[in-house]
Write a protein that holds these residues in place. Structure first.
Motif, mmCIF file in Angstrom:
data_model
loop_
_atom_site.group_PDB
_atom_site.id
_atom_site.type_symbol
_atom_site.label_atom_id
_atom_site.label_comp_id
_atom_site.label_asym_id
_atom_site.label_seq_id
_atom_site.Cartn_x
_atom_site.Cartn_y
_atom_site.Cartn_z
ATOM 1 N N ALA A 152 10.715 -28.119 4.736
ATOM 2 C CA ALA A 152 10.893 -28.233 6.186
ATOM 3 C C ALA A 152 11.609 -26.998 6.704
ATOM 4 O O ALA A 152 12.484 -26.446 6.048
ATOM 5 C CB ALA A 152 11.694 -29.483 6.542
ATOM 6 N N GLY A 153 11.205 -26.562 7.883
ATOM 7 C CA GLY A 153 11.869 -25.472 8.595
ATOM 8 C C GLY A 153 11.688 -25.738 10.072
ATOM 9 O O GLY A 153 10.558 -25.855 10.561
ATOM 10 N N TYR A 154 12.760 -25.874 10.786
ATOM 11 C CA TYR A 154 12.734 -26.317 12.175
ATOM 12 C C TYR A 154 11.806 -25.455 13.024
ATOM 13 O O TYR A 154 12.018 -24.257 13.178
ATOM 14 C CB TYR A 154 14.152 -26.293 12.726
ATOM 15 N N HIS A 155 10.782 -26.088 13.601
ATOM 16 C CA HIS A 155 9.797 -25.403 14.443
ATOM 17 C C HIS A 155 10.294 -25.444 15.897
ATOM 18 O O HIS A 155 9.791 -26.191 16.737
ATOM 19 C CB HIS A 155 8.440 -26.089 14.321
ATOM 20 N N SER A 156 11.291 -24.623 16.185
ATOM 21 C CA SER A 156 12.034 -24.721 17.433
ATOM 22 C C SER A 156 11.155 -24.635 18.679
ATOM 23 O O SER A 156 11.211 -25.512 19.543
ATOM 24 C CB SER A 156 13.101 -23.623 17.471
ATOM 25 N N LEU A 157 10.350 -23.586 18.785
ATOM 26 C CA LEU A 157 9.427 -23.447 19.920
ATOM 27 C C LEU A 157 8.007 -23.847 19.565
ATOM 28 O O LEU A 157 7.261 -24.347 20.402
ATOM 29 C CB LEU A 157 9.420 -21.995 20.413
ATOM 30 N N THR A 158 7.622 -23.615 18.318
ATOM 31 C CA THR A 158 6.216 -23.759 17.957
ATOM 32 C C THR A 158 5.743 -25.202 17.889
ATOM 33 O O THR A 158 4.564 -25.482 18.129
ATOM 34 C CB THR A 158 5.937 -23.067 16.610
ATOM 35 N N GLN A 159 6.634 -26.143 17.573
ATOM 36 C CA GLN A 159 6.180 -27.522 17.383
ATOM 37 C C GLN A 159 5.497 -28.067 18.633
ATOM 38 O O GLN A 159 4.495 -28.782 18.560
ATOM 39 C CB GLN A 159 7.333 -28.442 16.997
ATOM 40 N N GLY A 160 6.022 -27.725 19.793
ATOM 41 C CA GLY A 160 5.447 -28.256 21.029
ATOM 42 C C GLY A 160 4.029 -27.788 21.269
ATOM 43 O O GLY A 160 3.169 -28.569 21.708
ATOM 44 N N PHE A 161 3.762 -26.522 20.992
ATOM 45 C CA PHE A 161 2.401 -26.020 21.153
ATOM 46 C C PHE A 161 1.462 -26.658 20.135
ATOM 47 O O PHE A 161 0.313 -26.988 20.453
ATOM 48 C CB PHE A 161 2.371 -24.496 20.994
ATOM 49 N N LEU A 162 1.949 -26.836 18.917
ATOM 50 C CA LEU A 162 1.111 -27.396 17.854
ATOM 51 C C LEU A 162 0.756 -28.853 18.134
ATOM 52 O O LEU A 162 -0.421 -29.239 18.127
ATOM 53 C CB LEU A 162 1.837 -27.267 16.517
ATOM 54 N N VAL A 163 1.770 -29.675 18.389
ATOM 55 C CA VAL A 163 1.505 -31.080 18.694
ATOM 56 C C VAL A 163 0.796 -31.202 20.031
ATOM 57 O O VAL A 163 -0.137 -31.997 20.201
ATOM 58 C CB VAL A 163 2.817 -31.888 18.700
ATOM 59 N N GLY A 164 1.212 -30.382 20.982
ATOM 60 C CA GLY A 164 0.625 -30.449 22.313
ATOM 61 C C GLY A 164 -0.853 -30.120 22.344
ATOM 62 O O GLY A 164 -1.619 -30.727 23.105
ATOM 63 N N GLU A 165 -1.270 -29.159 21.519
ATOM 64 C CA GLU A 165 -2.694 -28.823 21.501
ATOM 65 C C GLU A 165 -3.516 -29.945 20.876
ATOM 66 O O GLU A 165 -4.645 -30.214 21.314
ATOM 67 C CB GLU A 165 -2.921 -27.514 20.738
ATOM 68 N N VAL A 166 -2.959 -30.625 19.882
ATOM 69 C CA VAL A 166 -3.653 -31.787 19.320
ATOM 70 C C VAL A 166 -3.796 -32.872 20.386
ATOM 71 O O VAL A 166 -4.869 -33.477 20.543
ATOM 72 C CB VAL A 166 -2.912 -32.320 18.079
ATOM 73 N N VAL A 167 -2.723 -33.129 21.137
ATOM 74 C CA VAL A 167 -2.787 -34.108 22.235
ATOM 75 C C VAL A 167 -3.846 -33.696 23.251
ATOM 76 O O VAL A 167 -4.634 -34.527 23.721
ATOM 77 C CB VAL A 167 -1.403 -34.238 22.913
ATOM 78 N N PRO A 249 6.211 -27.662 25.270
ATOM 79 C CA PRO A 249 6.567 -29.059 24.966
ATOM 80 C C PRO A 249 7.621 -29.261 23.888
ATOM 81 O O PRO A 249 7.987 -30.396 23.598
ATOM 82 C CB PRO A 249 5.228 -29.673 24.540
ATOM 83 N N ALA A 250 8.110 -28.165 23.303
ATOM 84 C CA ALA A 250 9.237 -28.281 22.379
ATOM 85 C C ALA A 250 10.560 -28.079 23.086
ATOM 86 O O ALA A 250 11.609 -28.403 22.521
ATOM 87 C CB ALA A 250 9.108 -27.252 21.260
ATOM 88 N N ALA A 251 10.525 -27.543 24.333
ATOM 89 C CA ALA A 251 11.801 -27.097 24.879
ATOM 90 C C ALA A 251 11.909 -27.016 26.395
ATOM 91 O O ALA A 251 12.981 -26.703 26.892
ATOM 92 C CB ALA A 251 12.131 -25.712 24.303
ATOM 93 N N SER A 252 10.863 -27.274 27.167
ATOM 94 C CA SER A 252 10.977 -27.052 28.613
ATOM 95 C C SER A 252 10.919 -28.342 29.417
ATOM 96 O O SER A 252 10.453 -28.347 30.557
ATOM 97 C CB SER A 252 9.891 -26.083 29.102
ATOM 98 N N GLY A 253 11.412 -29.435 28.858
ATOM 99 C CA GLY A 253 11.463 -30.686 29.601
ATOM 100 C C GLY A 253 12.657 -30.722 30.544
ATOM 101 O O GLY A 253 13.754 -30.290 30.187
ATOM 102 N N PHE A 254 12.435 -31.230 31.753
ATOM 103 C CA PHE A 254 13.503 -31.351 32.746
ATOM 104 C C PHE A 254 13.685 -32.817 33.111
ATOM 105 O O PHE A 254 12.727 -33.525 33.423
ATOM 106 C CB PHE A 254 13.164 -30.550 34.009
ATOM 107 N N GLY A 255 14.931 -33.257 33.059
ATOM 108 C CA GLY A 255 15.239 -34.625 33.424
ATOM 109 C C GLY A 255 16.740 -34.803 33.503
ATOM 110 O O GLY A 255 17.502 -33.832 33.475
#
Length: 368
Positions: A152-167, A249-255
């Motif tokens: 494991a290696g923390y996918h700080s920015l990349t995880q959102g693009f990876l999961v997001g593109e699958v979605v 989607p890994a880091a730009s959520g606002f709430g």
């Protein structure tokens, strides 16, 4: 003592007191929410929304929660999995054929969700993260840094693009659109990935740690002040209009704390909240299945990953750059969310833990 606004059950008085202490210690602003059984027992806020401390933090103030966003993106994937449209054990390339390049044929969807895909670093220019087709094409072309699933290696920015593109490939909608249509909209939650201009007036911009300016960059928590690998992300970038408009989607959520706790209460309450069924019980439980346990190569510390959530004993959740945090305890049907615009140095930031522990004081009284 700092002036705290909002409401709370008297059993949970320690929570607003903890927030007040953080503000008294110098923090600019923040909000805290504690939900039990899907209903708020704490919904408080205080401080200021701007560096100059002239704009009070209001009930509807929102802030960039950075990596707490990952829990929202994971929830989108879990909803699709529960519907049978996404198989976590399928190769990513089943849904995203171009992803099979450079030896990634064996990367599974669950590897994306558990930070074990071997693609932890964003090596492109910062400007490219605002361009979804360019960002996902860059990641599709990369070779993994290790055998997928083996580390494991923390996918700080990349995880959102990876999961997001699958979605996106499955649903035909961006993560932000899917989240709004299927989750935040039905629940009435004020949380956004891809923030419309109409909300800019409500945003509390991120305040760098004391002694730093907006050139301050993201660090790996387990390495003290060492910068994370790949292209450094600055506070200036996170505070930009381009960042707010883009879907990262890994880091730009606002709430705010209320919206984070509301959404994640669906995970605390078996997948159904206020008459809205997001997941079956089994679909919710899937998120807690351990995918990896050991030292994280990027964070430099031991971690346990489920499907999109960090696992911490019997609690689940994650935190974001700058201090925001969400913690879920299904046994107590409890969610604690803390969001702030005030950064501190990661190695010395225990604010989220302090807020969580103050909430447990109230939970003990509630159970008595």
């Amino acid at each position: 003592m700092a002036d705290i606004q909002g409401s709370y059950d008297g059993l949970f008085a320690a929570v607003p007191n903890a927030l007040a202490e953080l503000l008294d210690a110098g923090d600019t602003g923040g909000s805290v929410a504690v939900f039990v059984d899907g209903e708020p027992v704490v919904d408080v806020w205080g401080g200021f929304a701007d560096t100059e401390r002239t704009v009070p933090w209001e009930r509807d103030t929102i802030v960039n929660v950075y990596s707490v966003t990952k829990t929202m993106t994971a929830l989108c994937a879990l909803v699709l999995a529960d519907r049978g449209e996404l198989d976590p054990d399928a190769p990513v390339a089943v849904y995203w054929p171009e992803f099979a390049a450079a030896g990634k044929e064996r990367v599974l969807v669950r590897h994306l969700l558990s930070h074990t895909a071997g693609l932890p670093d964003w090596d492109g220019p910062v400007e490219e993260i605002y361009d979804w087709p360019a960002a996902t094409a860059r990641l599709a072309a990369q070779a993994p840094q290790w055998e997928p699933g083996s580390a494991a290696g923390y996918h700080s920015l990349t995880q959102g693009f990876l999961v997001g593109e699958v979605v996106r490939r499955i649903s035909g909608r961006s993560v932000g659109e899917f989240l709004a249509d299927e989750i935040t909209g039905p629940l009435g939650a004020d949380f956004h990935i891809g923030l419309a201009a109409e909300h800019d007036r409500r945003v509390a911009l991120t305040v760098p740690p004391p002694g730093h300016d907006e050139e301050y960059t993201a660090s790996a928590p387990g390495r003290g002040s060492a910068p994370a690998a790949g292209t450094p992300l600055r506070v200036r970038d996170g505070n930009s209009v381009a960042w707010r408009r883009a879907q990262i989607p890994a880091a730009s959520g606002f709430g705010n704390a209320r919206s984070v706790a509301l959404v994640q209460s669906a995970m605390a309450c078996g997948g159904t909240l206020r008459g809205v069924r997001l997941l079956s019980q089994a679909g919710r439980d899937r998120a807690w299945e351990e995918q990896f346990s050991g030292d994280d190569r990027v964070l430099g510390m031991p971690v346990r990953w489920g499907l999109g959530y960090g696992l911490f004993g019997n609690t689940y959740g994650w935190g974001g750059w700058g201090g925001s945090l969400v913690m879920i305890e299904p046994e107590a049907r409890l969610v604690v969310a803390y969001v702030t615009n005030q950064m501190r140095e990661p190695a010395h930031d225990n604010r989220g833990l302090e807020i969580v522990m103050s909430a447990y004081d109230g939970l003990v009284g509630l159970r008595a």
